[in-house]
Design a protein around this motif. Structure first.
Motif, PDB file in Angstrom:
ATOM      1  N   LEU A 273      25.230 -18.507  25.628  1.00  0.00           N
ATOM      2  CA  LEU A 273      25.809 -17.267  26.128  1.00  0.00           C
ATOM      3  C   LEU A 273      24.796 -16.137  26.172  1.00  0.00           C
ATOM      4  O   LEU A 273      25.156 -14.994  26.421  1.00  0.00           O
ATOM      5  CB  LEU A 273      27.014 -16.861  25.260  1.00  0.00           C
ATOM      6  CG  LEU A 273      28.152 -17.882  25.219  1.00  0.00           C
ATOM      7  CD1 LEU A 273      29.307 -17.351  24.393  1.00  0.00           C
ATOM      8  CD2 LEU A 273      28.618 -18.242  26.609  1.00  0.00           C
ATOM      9  N   THR A 274      23.503 -16.412  25.929  1.00  0.00           N
ATOM     10  CA  THR A 274      22.476 -15.383  26.014  1.00  0.00           C
ATOM     11  C   THR A 274      22.248 -15.023  27.472  1.00  0.00           C
ATOM     12  O   THR A 274      22.149 -15.904  28.324  1.00  0.00           O
ATOM     13  CB  THR A 274      21.164 -15.887  25.386  1.00  0.00           C
ATOM     14  OG1 THR A 274      21.427 -16.262  24.046  1.00  0.00           O
ATOM     15  CG2 THR A 274      20.105 -14.803  25.429  1.00  0.00           C
ATOM     16  N   ASN A 293      25.067 -13.832  34.775  1.00  0.00           N
ATOM     17  CA  ASN A 293      25.220 -12.981  33.580  1.00  0.00           C
ATOM     18  C   ASN A 293      26.645 -12.476  33.441  1.00  0.00           C
ATOM     19  O   ASN A 293      27.176 -12.368  32.333  1.00  0.00           O
ATOM     20  CB  ASN A 293      24.244 -11.808  33.655  1.00  0.00           C
ATOM     21  CG  ASN A 293      22.826 -12.214  33.283  1.00  0.00           C
ATOM     22  OD1 ASN A 293      22.626 -13.223  32.614  1.00  0.00           O
ATOM     23  ND2 ASN A 293      21.846 -11.468  33.728  1.00  0.00           N
ATOM     24  N   ARG A 294      27.292 -12.146  34.582  1.00  0.00           N
ATOM     25  CA  ARG A 294      28.695 -11.700  34.504  1.00  0.00           C
ATOM     26  C   ARG A 294      29.587 -12.825  33.992  1.00  0.00           C
ATOM     27  O   ARG A 294      30.503 -12.596  33.190  1.00  0.00           O
ATOM     28  CB  ARG A 294      29.174 -11.230  35.879  1.00  0.00           C
ATOM     29  CG  ARG A 294      28.621  -9.881  36.289  1.00  0.00           C
ATOM     30  CD  ARG A 294      29.423  -9.292  37.446  1.00  0.00           C
ATOM     31  NE  ARG A 294      29.376 -10.121  38.632  1.00  0.00           N
ATOM     32  CZ  ARG A 294      28.458 -10.021  39.595  1.00  0.00           C
ATOM     33  NH1 ARG A 294      27.488  -9.118  39.477  1.00  0.00           N
ATOM     34  NH2 ARG A 294      28.486 -10.807  40.654  1.00  0.00           N
ATOM     35  N   ILE A 295      29.333 -14.063  34.442  1.00  0.00           N
ATOM     36  CA  ILE A 295      30.130 -15.201  33.963  1.00  0.00           C
ATOM     37  C   ILE A 295      29.898 -15.419  32.474  1.00  0.00           C
ATOM     38  O   ILE A 295      30.833 -15.672  31.707  1.00  0.00           O
ATOM     39  CB  ILE A 295      29.779 -16.461  34.772  1.00  0.00           C
ATOM     40  CG1 ILE A 295      30.287 -16.314  36.210  1.00  0.00           C
ATOM     41  CG2 ILE A 295      30.383 -17.705  34.128  1.00  0.00           C
ATOM     42  CD1 ILE A 295      29.864 -17.430  37.122  1.00  0.00           C
ATOM     43  N   LEU A 296      28.635 -15.299  32.041  1.00  0.00           N
ATOM     44  CA  LEU A 296      28.342 -15.470  30.621  1.00  0.00           C
ATOM     45  C   LEU A 296      29.012 -14.381  29.785  1.00  0.00           C
ATOM     46  O   LEU A 296      29.500 -14.635  28.688  1.00  0.00           O
ATOM     47  CB  LEU A 296      26.825 -15.447  30.401  1.00  0.00           C
ATOM     48  CG  LEU A 296      26.070 -16.667  30.952  1.00  0.00           C
ATOM     49  CD1 LEU A 296      24.577 -16.503  30.768  1.00  0.00           C
ATOM     50  CD2 LEU A 296      26.539 -17.944  30.274  1.00  0.00           C
ATOM     51  N   LEU A 299      32.585 -15.407  29.489  1.00  0.00           N
ATOM     52  CA  LEU A 299      32.732 -16.463  28.492  1.00  0.00           C
ATOM     53  C   LEU A 299      32.618 -15.906  27.079  1.00  0.00           C
ATOM     54  O   LEU A 299      33.341 -16.320  26.171  1.00  0.00           O
ATOM     55  CB  LEU A 299      31.667 -17.540  28.716  1.00  0.00           C
ATOM     56  CG  LEU A 299      31.819 -18.383  29.986  1.00  0.00           C
ATOM     57  CD1 LEU A 299      30.617 -19.302  30.147  1.00  0.00           C
ATOM     58  CD2 LEU A 299      33.097 -19.191  29.953  1.00  0.00           C
ATOM     59  N   GLU A 300      31.702 -14.944  26.913  1.00  0.00           N
ATOM     60  CA  GLU A 300      31.574 -14.309  25.601  1.00  0.00           C
ATOM     61  C   GLU A 300      32.861 -13.558  25.246  1.00  0.00           C
ATOM     62  O   GLU A 300      33.329 -13.603  24.105  1.00  0.00           O
ATOM     63  CB  GLU A 300      30.390 -13.352  25.603  1.00  0.00           C
ATOM     64  CG  GLU A 300      30.173 -12.652  24.255  1.00  0.00           C
ATOM     65  CD  GLU A 300      29.076 -11.608  24.320  1.00  0.00           C
ATOM     66  OE1 GLU A 300      28.623 -11.172  23.257  1.00  0.00           O
ATOM     67  OE2 GLU A 300      28.700 -11.211  25.431  1.00  0.00           O
ATOM     68  N   ARG A 306      39.161 -15.664  21.406  1.00  0.00           N
ATOM     69  CA  ARG A 306      39.556 -16.816  20.595  1.00  0.00           C
ATOM     70  C   ARG A 306      39.434 -16.491  19.102  1.00  0.00           C
ATOM     71  O   ARG A 306      40.318 -16.823  18.304  1.00  0.00           O
ATOM     72  CB  ARG A 306      38.672 -18.013  20.940  1.00  0.00           C
ATOM     73  CG  ARG A 306      38.961 -19.258  20.125  1.00  0.00           C
ATOM     74  CD  ARG A 306      37.931 -20.339  20.415  1.00  0.00           C
ATOM     75  NE  ARG A 306      36.591 -19.888  20.099  1.00  0.00           N
ATOM     76  CZ  ARG A 306      36.083 -19.859  18.876  1.00  0.00           C
ATOM     77  NH1 ARG A 306      36.816 -20.263  17.840  1.00  0.00           N
ATOM     78  NH2 ARG A 306      34.847 -19.450  18.663  1.00  0.00           N
ATOM     79  N   ILE A 307      38.344 -15.804  18.740  1.00  0.00           N
ATOM     80  CA  ILE A 307      38.167 -15.426  17.333  1.00  0.00           C
ATOM     81  C   ILE A 307      39.272 -14.456  16.909  1.00  0.00           C
ATOM     82  O   ILE A 307      39.869 -14.585  15.836  1.00  0.00           O
ATOM     83  CB  ILE A 307      36.778 -14.803  17.129  1.00  0.00           C
ATOM     84  CG1 ILE A 307      35.688 -15.851  17.393  1.00  0.00           C
ATOM     85  CG2 ILE A 307      36.629 -14.248  15.721  1.00  0.00           C
ATOM     86  CD1 ILE A 307      34.284 -15.283  17.382  1.00  0.00           C
TER      87      ILE A 307
END
Length: 440
Positions: A273-274, A293-296, A299-300, A306-307
């Motif tokens: 996810l970097t 980068n927007r997709i990452l 996902l982040e 989720r956390i």
């Protein structure tokens, strides 16, 4: 006066209830009992009272039986309706879980494709740079060869002119003529070699141009395939993140503030996810890199959701069969700050989310109480249990068994009183439970 009234009353009774005699005969004698009108009236009144009381009691019992039968039928219908609704919610929850698993698999596959595409792009960039370097070398060699050819042609012309001038001169000798012929032969060989090198360089340059065009076409194909993959990833990310975002909003937890809080507790970086960076010179990213980068980042954000979902109490505390007996709101002239789930004694009670146990034991009218402190200022309470299975200070994960259902404290039957408090203020627990059932 009193005697006359009694005489008239006796005379009236005589007309309707004349005096009767009840004979009792034995072997030796015969006796009789006189039944006066007053005695008959008292006997009739007593009999009427007994019969009336029997009729009224029978009617009351019949009405009570009919009413209790209607209540039981209504309770059975409500229980059946509630079980149907629970089954539907369970099916929806399973469907959402399958969709989330499928989305996670698509994300993993997409990340693998992104890694392959990055490797292909880097390899194509390396080949293009090598070809550009080779083409520059070929062009430089070609320019140098053409310059040497021009110099050789100029030397040949000068030699021919010298030869022609020496023919009419007295200085002409056989030795000079031999030197000139050798020079001409050398220049001829040099020109032929230069021409061959020039032709070879031209062929190499043409091949390099063709390979560069093929690489450019291949790069266009890769970019087009990347655009399709990015589009699919963006759509899948939107479909997956939207229910999570709605879940937190329905629970009264602002998503941006929630993510900021989770980031403060989980600030590690690295891994897939970097953000992507290809230039070491500080040049701006192209469109594909920006989309990646927007997709990452999306996902982040989903990983942080989720956390947060595991920390907040979105899970229902009773997994076995139960009855919903009382909700959040005013009840019996006072505020009922939780939700009651009734079931058999010993029914397992589970933690609604990750947290730390701050109370486990008896506490006044709560009976046996377990209190769990979660993230984001949320606290859950589980009251009237028959047994607590955790200790103060113990760290709990969502779904861990913390106790058994009972009827301790101020309680009218086996049930769980479940509360959710945010910042010390009670909120409706069903808000969190329904929000979680729409996603998990």
């Amino acid at each position: 006066m009193k005697a006359r009234v009694l005489h008239r009353l006796h005379s009236a009774l005589e007309r309707h209830l004349p005096e009767q005699r009840l004979f009792l005969r034995s072997d030796t004698e015969t006796r009789f009992i006189r039944l006066k009108p007053e005695t008959q009236l008292i006997a009739l009144a007593g009999s009427a009272l007994v019969v009336g009381w029997a009729i009224i009691a029978t009617a009351v019992l019949l009405m009570d039986s009919i009413g209790s039968g209607s209540i039981r039928e209504q309770a059975a219908r409500e229980q059946k309706s509630y079980e149907t609704r629970l089954n539907a919610l369970s099916a929806q929850r399973d469907a959402r879980a399958e969709e989330a698993a499928a989305a996670q698999e698509r994300f993993n596959a997409a990340l693998a494709q992104i890694s392959v595409m990055q490797s292909d792009l880097l390899a194509s960039e390396d080949r293009r740079r090598e070809l550009e370097t080779g083409l520059n070398v070929v062009q430089g060699t070609l320019r140098r060869t053409m310059k040497e050819r021009d110099q050789a042609l100029a030397g040949q012309a000068e030699a021919i002119a010298t030869l022609e001038g020496a023919t009419g001169s007295a200085k002409t000798t056989d030795g000079r003529l031999t030197d000139v012929e050798g020079t001409v032969d050398f220049l001829t060989v040099a020109l032929e070699s230069t021409a061959r090198e020039r032709d070879a360089m031209a062929d190499t340059a043409a091949a390099a141009r063709e390979e560069a065009q093929a690489l450019a076409f291949e790069r266009e194909l890769i970019l087009d395939r990347n655009d399709q993959i990015f589009t699919q990833l963006e759509e899948a990310l939107t479909v997956s993140v939207a229910p999570l975002d709605k879940m937190f909003r329905d629970a009264g937890l602002p998503p941006d503030q929630l993510i900021s809080t989770v980031k403060r507790g989980y600030s590690g970086q690295g891994g897939p996810l970097t953000p992507l960076t290809f230039s070491t010179k500080g040049m701006p990213l192209d469109m594909g890199q920006s989309r990646a980068n927007r997709i990452l980042k999306g996902l982040e954000r989903m990983d942080l959701y989720r956390i947060a979902a595991s920390k907040a109490p979105f899970s229902i505390p009773v997994k076995d069969s139960y009855r919903f007996t009382s909700g959040f709101g005013p009840r019996w002239g006072r505020m009922h700050n939780g939700t009651d789930f009734a079931g058999p004694k010993g029914t397992p009670i589970y933690a609604g989310g990750d947290g730390v146990v701050t109370w486990a034991g008896r506490r006044g009218s709560w009976g046996i109480l377990v209190t769990i402190q979660h993230e984001f200022g949320i606290e859950t309470r589980y009251a009237h249990m028959s047994k607590a299975r955790v200790k103060v200070g113990q760290r709990i994960s969502r779904g861990d068994r913390i106790g058994d259902m009972g009827t301790t404290g101020r309680s009218t039957g086996n049930h769980l009183h479940y509360e959710v408090r945010v910042g010390g203020k009670p909120v409706n627990p069903m808000t969190y439970i329904k929000a979680g059932q729409d996603v998990f």
